[in-house]
Design a protein around this motif. Structure first.
Motif, short mmCIF file in Angstrom:
data_model
loop_
_atom_site.label_atom_id
_atom_site.label_comp_id
_atom_site.label_asym_id
_atom_site.label_seq_id
_atom_site.Cartn_x
_atom_site.Cartn_y
_atom_site.Cartn_z
N VAL A 1 39.49 59.09 62.25
CA VAL A 1 40.06 58.56 61.01
C VAL A 1 38.95 57.85 60.25
N GLY A 2 38.80 58.16 58.98
CA GLY A 2 37.77 57.54 58.18
C GLY A 2 38.27 57.15 56.80
N THR A 3 37.77 56.03 56.31
CA THR A 3 38.15 55.59 54.97
C THR A 3 37.02 54.80 54.35
N SER A 4 37.04 54.70 53.05
CA SER A 4 35.99 53.99 52.33
C SER A 4 36.58 52.86 51.51
N ILE A 5 35.74 51.86 51.26
CA ILE A 5 36.11 50.69 50.47
C ILE A 5 34.98 50.43 49.48
N VAL A 6 35.36 50.11 48.25
CA VAL A 6 34.37 49.86 47.21
C VAL A 6 34.66 48.53 46.53
N SER A 7 33.64 47.72 46.38
CA SER A 7 33.75 46.54 45.52
C SER A 7 32.98 46.85 44.24
N VAL A 8 33.51 46.37 43.14
CA VAL A 8 32.93 46.73 41.84
C VAL A 8 33.14 45.58 40.86
N ARG A 9 32.18 45.42 39.97
CA ARG A 9 32.35 44.44 38.90
C ARG A 9 33.15 45.04 37.76
N ARG A 10 32.82 46.30 37.37
CA ARG A 10 33.52 46.89 36.25
C ARG A 10 33.66 48.41 36.37
N ALA A 11 32.56 49.16 36.40
CA ALA A 11 32.64 50.62 36.32
C ALA A 11 31.84 51.28 37.45
N GLY A 12 32.16 52.55 37.71
CA GLY A 12 31.43 53.33 38.69
C GLY A 12 32.06 53.40 40.06
N ALA B 1 31.08 37.89 41.02
CA ALA B 1 30.46 36.89 41.88
C ALA B 1 31.12 36.92 43.26
N PRO B 2 30.38 36.54 44.31
CA PRO B 2 30.97 36.51 45.65
C PRO B 2 32.27 35.70 45.66
N GLY B 3 33.31 36.30 46.25
CA GLY B 3 34.62 35.67 46.33
C GLY B 3 35.57 36.07 45.22
N ASP B 4 35.06 36.69 44.17
CA ASP B 4 35.93 37.08 43.05
C ASP B 4 37.02 38.06 43.45
#
Length: 191
Positions: A118-129, A161-164
């Motif tokens: 089982v595999g999954t991905s996670i993305v953190s982003v500020r706005r786009a992409g 910013a970290p924690g947002d």
């Protein structure tokens, strides 16, 4: 059962790690062991297409002076794999890309080592992409013949910013749902 997550962010306690922790809480609530591996900011090289992994068939990349072979071993031992990255110029970090390319080649060279995990991905982003980064990591799972659980939205948390990301209620809900769906799927496959 065990899930190992690879954090491609150089910020060990940044938004990407925070999102992983939300997923881990749900997995741990279901009795699934978790491990977080920070690869962001570490020295690595990308795949050189030397094809030595196809000759050696030893479940390793020929380059053994960085974190990649340790990560491959952890992937082999786990039933679930999470790839997580912040969005850098509409894609994943270079460390995550190196892991994907080299682990992917080693897996293929050794009879699809990650098949039916089982595999999954996670993305953190500020706005786009974020969707491009999300697709990059999910492509690793599909070519590896892995099974990808869904969530209530794409697995994205928004924050600069970290924690947002702790302010992104929908992102938190998405991560919690992802953890629940991942644990449900793993129990169906492995129990």
């Amino acid at each position: 059962m065990k899930v190992v997550a690879f954090n491609g962010s150089p910020r060990k306690e940044g938004n990407t790690a925070t999102l992983i922790k939300y997923v881990f809480e749900e997995l741990e609530n279901e009795g699934i062991e978790t491990e977080l591996v920070h690869i962001g900011g570490k020295k690595t090289i990308g795949c050189t297409a030397c094809m030595k992994c196809f000759q050696n068939k030893d479940r390793k990349c020929i380059f053994n002076d960085d974190f990649v072979n340790d990560c491959i071993a952890k992937m082999i031992d786990a039933e679930g794999i999470i790839l997580a990255s912040p969005t850098y110029f509409t894609d994943i970090t270079t460390e995550m890309k190196a892991l994907i390319d080299r682990a992917g080649f080693v897996s293929k060279a050794n009879g699809d080592l990650f098949k039916r995990k089982v595999g999954t991905s996670i993305v953190s982003v500020r706005r786009a992409g974020s969707l491009h980064a999300f697709a990059t990591m999910n492509n690793f799972f599909t070519i590896s013949q892995m099974i990808i659980p869904g969530s209530s939205y794409w697995n994205i948390g928004i924050g600069g910013a970290p924690g947002d990301v702790n302010k992104d209620e929908e992102g938190i809900h998405t991560m919690r749902t992802l953890g629940q769906n991942m644990s449900w799927l793993m129990k169906k496959l492995y129990r």
